[in-house]
Design an enzyme around this catalytic site. Sequence first.
Site, PDB file in Angstrom:
ATOM      1  N   GLY A   1      62.636  26.278   5.936  1.00 27.36           N
ATOM      2  CA  GLY A   1      61.652  27.046   4.643  1.00 27.36           C
ATOM      3  C   GLY A   1      61.043  27.629   5.942  1.00 27.36           C
ATOM      4  O   GLY A   1      60.140  27.443   5.709  1.00 27.36           O
TER       5      GLY A   1
ATOM      6  N   ASP B   1      70.799  37.978   4.574  1.00 28.96           N
ATOM      7  CA  ASP B   1      70.848  36.591   5.750  1.00 28.96           C
ATOM      8  C   ASP B   1      72.250  36.303   5.640  1.00 28.96           C
ATOM      9  O   ASP B   1      72.378  36.128   6.162  1.00 28.96           O
ATOM     10  CB  ASP B   1      69.746  35.695   4.194  1.00 28.96           C
TER      11      ASP B   1
END
Length: 350
Positions: free
Chosen positions: A96, A146
């Site tokens: 996160g 990503d």
Amino acid sequence: MKVKAPGRINIIGEHTDYNDGYVLPFAVNRYVFLSIEGSDRFIFHSENVNETVEMEKIEKLNKWTDYISGVIASFEKRGYRVSPVKISVSSNLPMGAGLSSSAALEVATAYAISEYFSFNVPKLELVKIAREAEVEFVGVRCGIMDQFTSAFGKKDHAIFLDTMTLEYEYVPLRLEGYEINLVDSNVKHELSSSEYNKRRQECEEVLKTLGKKSFREVTKEDLERLSGTLRKRAQHVLEENERVLKSVQALKEGDFETLGKLLFSSHESLRDLYEVSCEETDFIVDYLRGKEGILGARMVGGGFGGGVIVLSKKGAFGKIKEELVESYKKHFGIDLTFHEIESSDGVQKI
């Protein structure tokens, strides 16, 4: 068999990757480590979560196993037969913080399965399999940056990636005399339940309103035909793409002062036009602005918490770290976490 896949940090080009835009990420020296072996059923073990999950066939459980299951489902959709395996994962990637731990897990899984079963899937196809797992199985409509960076990373280089054509160029990342740090606000966001998908819808709405197929066809003049929220979203994407191109040039010239200014203006745009920053990350960026030796900072990742990337002269950030920690704690009652970030190669066997 064991593999490791790196997380990534994106220098600049935020919320452009799902809009056919440009990005400038690099793979970082934090990894997901994964081992794979044969089994009579699917067994997934996470050291970090301290949990083992067994299943006869691949199913969605709305938890960390979905990233692995999603990859296996993507292979099967393409006609590969993946017999039951035991997969164990551990990671030193903070969750996160905007370093894409989920993409690293997907890429590690895809690479391990391809190698273990001798599928010999080309790297770009592995990237697509990994992304498909997140979009179709997990349900987060991410771009491809990503997974691409985790697979194609190269030490001492950033990747200038055109997410529309998937053409890419390695840009030397020579940090002698400079450093990149990640400040984790420790305010957590879960992308699936945040505004992330809403921003994607707004961008699709922009294209519909303008009658365009891709953001690459949108020009500054087109902004005049938009108003309110949609205009703000489109303006961010257009200007952020320009900032990526300028940043590539700055990196090639070793001009870190210019790169730093571009980071600050990217943050302002993410705050005011795209509206995905939050009080905590704004506080960190504002605090750093104007401090000696700090060249630039901006929020990274999907937004609504997560991390801030900081570009500084070597040693400058360390001098103000403690003050920042105290000030942040006083305001929010939360501790900050810091990670000095170095570049890394992409997914590989270990």
